[in-house]
Motif scaffolding. Structure first.
Motif, PDB file in Angstrom:
ATOM      1  N   VAL A   7      -6.696 -35.297   1.389  1.00 37.95           N
ATOM      2  CA  VAL A   7      -7.174 -34.235   0.873  1.00 37.95           C
ATOM      3  C   VAL A   7      -6.838 -33.959  -0.462  1.00 37.95           C
ATOM      4  O   VAL A   7      -6.132 -34.249  -0.929  1.00 37.95           O
ATOM      5  CB  VAL A   7      -6.735 -33.155   1.902  1.00 37.95           C
ATOM      6  N   VAL A   9      -7.168 -31.664  -3.308  1.00 37.59           N
ATOM      7  CA  VAL A   9      -7.792 -29.963  -4.328  1.00 37.59           C
ATOM      8  C   VAL A   9      -8.237 -30.390  -5.525  1.00 37.59           C
ATOM      9  O   VAL A   9      -8.030 -30.846  -7.250  1.00 37.59           O
ATOM     10  CB  VAL A   9      -6.570 -29.023  -4.239  1.00 37.59           C
ATOM     11  N   TRP A  86     -15.127 -29.017   0.770  1.00 37.95           N
ATOM     12  CA  TRP A  86     -15.013 -27.724   1.237  1.00 37.95           C
ATOM     13  C   TRP A  86     -14.079 -26.713  -0.325  1.00 37.95           C
ATOM     14  O   TRP A  86     -13.729 -26.026  -0.092  1.00 37.95           O
ATOM     15  CB  TRP A  86     -13.824 -27.559   2.027  1.00 37.95           C
ATOM     16  N   ALA A  89     -12.073 -23.227   0.096  1.00 39.18           N
ATOM     17  CA  ALA A  89     -11.047 -23.721   0.924  1.00 39.18           C
ATOM     18  C   ALA A  89     -10.180 -23.117   0.219  1.00 39.18           C
ATOM     19  O   ALA A  89      -9.047 -22.476   1.423  1.00 39.18           O
ATOM     20  CB  ALA A  89     -10.647 -25.544   0.704  1.00 39.18           C
ATOM     21  N   PHE A 100      -5.487 -22.729   7.568  1.00 37.07           N
ATOM     22  CA  PHE A 100      -5.465 -23.777   6.487  1.00 37.07           C
ATOM     23  C   PHE A 100      -4.898 -24.658   6.391  1.00 37.07           C
ATOM     24  O   PHE A 100      -4.951 -25.970   6.105  1.00 37.07           O
ATOM     25  CB  PHE A 100      -5.687 -22.845   5.033  1.00 37.07           C
ATOM     26  N   VAL A 104      -5.797 -28.979   6.974  1.00 35.28           N
ATOM     27  CA  VAL A 104      -5.703 -30.140   6.482  1.00 35.28           C
ATOM     28  C   VAL A 104      -4.945 -31.038   6.994  1.00 35.28           C
ATOM     29  O   VAL A 104      -5.689 -31.919   6.801  1.00 35.28           O
ATOM     30  CB  VAL A 104      -5.030 -29.471   5.092  1.00 35.28           C
ATOM     31  N   THR A 131     -11.147 -29.848  -1.681  1.00 33.48           N
ATOM     32  CA  THR A 131     -11.541 -28.553  -1.165  1.00 33.48           C
ATOM     33  C   THR A 131     -11.010 -28.026  -2.495  1.00 33.48           C
ATOM     34  O   THR A 131     -10.311 -28.568  -3.764  1.00 33.48           O
ATOM     35  CB  THR A 131      -9.662 -28.647  -0.371  1.00 33.48           C
TER      36      THR A 131
END
Length: 133
Positions: A7, A9, A86, A89, A100, A104, A131
């Motif tokens: 994932v 960010v 997402w 998020a 959360f 994740v 996210t």
């Protein structure tokens, strides 16, 4: 070099770039939204509305069941690359930090296992999750 599964960010500007890149690279893109809601049920509802699940999920109790269903749903698409965006998020993380982190973790585990040649019997899928920050 392939990106590391997991994932990432990203900010709003980068989200637009993810959408553009997915379209230009003929990459399947799913956009997940918890629609301002928080908690496990909100995430599961968003997953049921948005993501390919195989088999479909009826409840919101088991994160393991969600992981298995998402893994098989993405694998059944028979695509080399799939992207999940997402964008909301950050608000979910703020109101439901434990859920959360678990979400994740699930998405990361699915991404890692889908990239594994052995686990996918020689047919890995690059599953990128982004996210919003």
């Amino acid at each position: 070099m392939k990106p590391t599964p997991g994932v990432t960010v990203i900010g709003p500007e980068e989200a637009h770039e993810v959408v553009r890149a997915a379209a230009s690279e003929d990459c399947l893109l799913f956009q997940l939204s918890t629609e301002g809601r928080s908690g496990r049920e909100a995430f599961f509802d968003a997953a049921r509305r948005t993501l390919p699940l195989g088999p479909p999920l009826a409840g919101s109790r088991s994160w393991d069941a969600l992981a298995d269903s998402l893994w098989e749903g993405i694998r059944a698409l028979e695509r080399d690359r799939v992207v999940l965006l997402w964008p909301d998020a950050a608000s979910f993380a703020e109101t439901s930090p434990e859920e959360f982190r678990t979400a994740v973790d699930v998405l990361t585990d699915v991404a890692v296992s889908l990239s594994d040649e052995h686990a996918t019997v020689g047919r890995p899928t690059e599953f990128r999750v982004h996210t919003g920050s």
